[in-house]
Design a protein around this motif. Structure first.
Motif, PDB file in Angstrom:
ATOM      1  N   ASP A  64       5.519   2.437  -6.999  1.00 17.72           N
ATOM      2  CA  ASP A  64       6.482   3.010  -6.056  1.00 17.72           C
ATOM      3  C   ASP A  64       7.892   3.048  -6.628  1.00 17.72           C
ATOM      4  O   ASP A  64       8.838   3.412  -5.920  1.00 17.72           O
TER       5      ASP A  64
ATOM      6  N   ASP B  20      -4.488   5.939 -12.508  1.00 16.70           N
ATOM      7  CA  ASP B  20      -4.348   6.873 -11.387  1.00 16.70           C
ATOM      8  C   ASP B  20      -5.295   8.067 -11.571  1.00 16.70           C
ATOM      9  O   ASP B  20      -5.945   8.516 -10.614  1.00 16.70           O
TER      10      ASP B  20
ATOM     11  N   LEU C  83       2.049   2.988  -2.384  1.00 13.67           N
ATOM     12  CA  LEU C  83       1.631   3.938  -3.414  1.00 13.67           C
ATOM     13  C   LEU C  83       0.657   4.967  -2.865  1.00 13.67           C
ATOM     14  O   LEU C  83       0.745   6.154  -3.196  1.00 13.67           O
ATOM     15  N   ARG C  84      -0.237   4.542  -1.999  1.00 12.38           N
ATOM     16  CA  ARG C  84      -1.253   5.458  -1.483  1.00 12.38           C
ATOM     17  C   ARG C  84      -0.933   5.985  -0.079  1.00 12.38           C
ATOM     18  O   ARG C  84      -1.167   7.163   0.208  1.00 12.38           O
ATOM     19  N   TRP C  85      -0.412   5.118   0.797  1.00  7.18           N
ATOM     20  CA  TRP C  85      -0.269   5.511   2.200  1.00  7.18           C
ATOM     21  C   TRP C  85       1.168   5.603   2.695  1.00  7.18           C
ATOM     22  O   TRP C  85       1.407   5.994   3.830  1.00  7.18           O
TER      23      TRP C  85
ATOM     24  N   GLY D  88      -7.997   9.235  -6.940  1.00  8.42           N
ATOM     25  CA  GLY D  88      -7.384   9.191  -5.617  1.00  8.42           C
ATOM     26  C   GLY D  88      -7.597   7.905  -4.846  1.00  8.42           C
ATOM     27  O   GLY D  88      -7.170   7.809  -3.692  1.00  8.42           O
ATOM     28  N   THR D  89      -8.251   6.894  -5.428  1.00 10.66           N
ATOM     29  CA  THR D  89      -8.515   5.639  -4.717  1.00 10.66           C
ATOM     30  C   THR D  89      -7.534   4.524  -5.084  1.00 10.66           C
ATOM     31  O   THR D  89      -7.631   3.428  -4.527  1.00 10.66           O
ATOM     32  N   LEU D  90      -6.600   4.776  -6.004  1.00  7.97           N
ATOM     33  CA  LEU D  90      -5.642   3.743  -6.390  1.00  7.97           C
ATOM     34  C   LEU D  90      -4.732   3.434  -5.199  1.00  7.97           C
ATOM     35  O   LEU D  90      -4.028   4.303  -4.699  1.00  7.97           O
ATOM     36  N   SER D  91      -4.745   2.190  -4.741  1.00  6.64           N
ATOM     37  CA  SER D  91      -3.938   1.810  -3.577  1.00  6.64           C
ATOM     38  C   SER D  91      -2.840   0.812  -3.915  1.00  6.64           C
ATOM     39  O   SER D  91      -1.890   0.652  -3.139  1.00  6.64           O
TER      40      SER D  91
ATOM     41  N   ALA E 218      -8.260  -0.621  -6.176  1.00  6.74           N
ATOM     42  CA  ALA E 218      -8.796   0.668  -5.756  1.00  6.74           C
ATOM     43  C   ALA E 218      -9.587   0.473  -4.479  1.00  6.74           C
ATOM     44  O   ALA E 218     -10.304  -0.524  -4.336  1.00  6.74           O
TER      45      ALA E 218
ATOM     46  N   ASN F 107       0.793  -1.229   0.000  1.00  7.16           N
ATOM     47  CA  ASN F 107       0.000   0.000   0.000  1.00  7.16           C
ATOM     48  C   ASN F 107       0.823   1.277   0.000  1.00  7.16           C
ATOM     49  O   ASN F 107       0.302   2.352   0.274  1.00  7.16           O
TER      50      ASN F 107
END
Length: 464
Positions: free
Chosen positions: A377, A237, A151-153, A242-245, A280, A149
């Motif tokens: 990443d 993306d 990429l998002r967090w 904004g939901t792509l995780s 997502a 995760n």
């Protein structure tokens, strides 16, 4: 050893294991041999960790902090004259702050248990990777682990709000702040995140939690060219708002081996150049699936995707992720394996992998290269499989083939696994002489006697 007698007297008999009591202890997931250590010390509190380190510091006794022992680079390798320090008895959840979205835990708690506690309160601990059931929070922080995760967090560093750390001499730094904003001078906790247990021992942590996404949609896509993969990343993306995780890439040969190992029909035919796992996480399953479906249609129209399958249930999602996360097929297929994780710019990846593959064909013709990773990443994992046992000279040659090309493209020898013992001779390829000097200076400041995880990351300071 008089030190062990004193540790037993001060901590209790069950807190110090040695001799035959260590016979059933493994050196780690990747190392089936028994744990080699003078003793295993298992404190039950921060005070006991502080006492143990103070005694070891006074005696000049080397100490190796260990967690779940799933590390790939020898960060927790222990020698016969060293004491292994495990926080396995410090595995409590201390507080869940639902309003503040923070979780306070002891460092011996497993990542999976921390995830479960967060989920029970409708929250998400975003750190996640395959070793979740074995790795400990302390080990995750000490290695600045990454995973699925990022990429998002973000990596572990992004999830840590506060730390309690015991220094080599037994002093306790208690900075368990739960605040996302705390800008009061140097942020000392950052020194210990990713330090691989060489500067201090993490005993407790405050972890940032997120609101748990109510939705979720997962798809496996097939692409023919690497340029299609990078174009696809930008397309999804934007489309997923904004939901792509997760955006996980598998080269075709890696996918073919792992998909076949799962039994049953592969989700997609193993005839394409690249496979991408896209996930997502948003406000609802219906909305996430609709957005992902629209993104797939746009990707097909643009010619970036040749085939796709959208998971329609939890078990289908797990099946897709199992293909990406499994390591057993490679372990079973080859007599010996070498694993690497590197980071580099997306536009340099295709040429880099081609160069490594060509080098292997010359230096180790029987070897097979499998490539996969967290493409969103900039992180690739490379696994080199050898059908027969290989000489040390061959493994060293393979390391050079993997690491040397990174210098020209500005890549890093370790994206998320750390340095440990396995990569320390290659560290100068990614760090300048001035940076290494500053690292050694930090080591002298926090651990002047050099007792904590000696020999990891870099060799003892010659100025010692």
């Amino acid at each position: 050893m008089p030190l062990l007698d004193e540790l037993r007297a001060r901590l209790g008999e069950g807190a110090v294991l040695s001799g035959t009591a260590l016979a059933g202890r493994s050196a780690g997931f990747w190392h089936p041999e028994p744990l080699r250590a003078a003793a295993l010390v298992r404190p039950a509190s921060t005070d006991e960790v502080a006492l143990a380190l103070a005694l070891c510091h006074a005696a000049g006794q080397p100490v190796v902090p260990i967690g779940g022992l799933t590390n790939l680079v020898g960060s927790a390798a222990c020698g016969e004259g060293e004491i292994a320090l495990s926080l396995e008895r410090m595995n409590r959840v201390e507080a869940v702050d639902v309003a503040g979205r923070a979780l306070t835990v002891e460092a011996g708690l497993t990542l999976q248990r921390a995830q479960e506690v967060a989920a029970a309160h409708g929250l998400l601990l975003a750190l996640d990777f395959g070793a979740r059931g074995s790795c400990t929070i302390g080990g995750v922080i000490a290695t600045n682990a990454g995973g699925n995760n990022v990429l998002r967090w973000g990596m572990a560093r992004a999830q840590v709000l506060g730390l309690e750390v015991v220094l080599a001499d037994g002093r306790v730094l208690g900075a368990l702040t739960p605040y996302r904003k705390a800008n009061a001078g140097y942020d000392l906790k950052q020194c210990f995140i990713g330090s691989e247990g060489t500067l201090g021992v993490v005993t407790r942590a405050v972890l940032a939690l997120q609101e748990r996404p109510a939705g979720g949609a997962t798809a496996l896509l097939a692409c023919e060219r690497f340029t299609d993969v990078t174009a696809l990343l930008r397309l999804v993306d934007r489309a997923l708002a904004g939901t792509l995780s997760a955006f996980e890439l598998m080269w075709g040969d890696f996918y073919a081996l792992n998909a076949a190992a799962g039994g049953g029909a592969a989700p997609l035919p193993a005839e394409h150049g690249y496979y991408v796992l896209v996930e997502a996480c948003g406000e609802s399953i219906a909305a996430d699936e609709a957005r992902l479906q629209a993104a797939l249609e746009a990707a097909f129209e643009a010619g970036h995707v040749s085939d796709a399958v959208l998971a329609k249930s939890g078990p289908e999602r797990e099946r897709l992720w199992a293909i990406r996360e499994a390591t057993e097929p490679e372990q079973h297929a080859y007599r010996a394996t070498q694993t690497f994780d590197v980071s580099l710019a997306l536009d340099a990846m295709e040429a880099y992998v081609g160069r490594v593959r060509a080098g292997l064909a010359r230096a180790a013709p029987a070897a097979v290269l499998h490539v996969f990773g967290h493409l969103g990443d900039g992180n690739l994992h490379l696994l080199v499989g050898h059908p027969e046992a290989v000489a040390q000279a061959t493994t060293a040659a393979v390391e050079a083939l993997v690491y040397e090309p990174l210098v020209a493209c500005g890549g890093c020898i370790s994206a998320e696994h750390g340095i440990g013992l396995e990569k320390k001779r290659w560290l100068p390829r990614s760090r300048s002489a001035d940076e290494l000097a500053l690292m050694r200076g930090l080591k002298r400041t926090f651990d002047p006697a050099g007792i904590l995880n000696p020999g990891k990351v870099f060799d003892p300071d010659p100025q010692g």
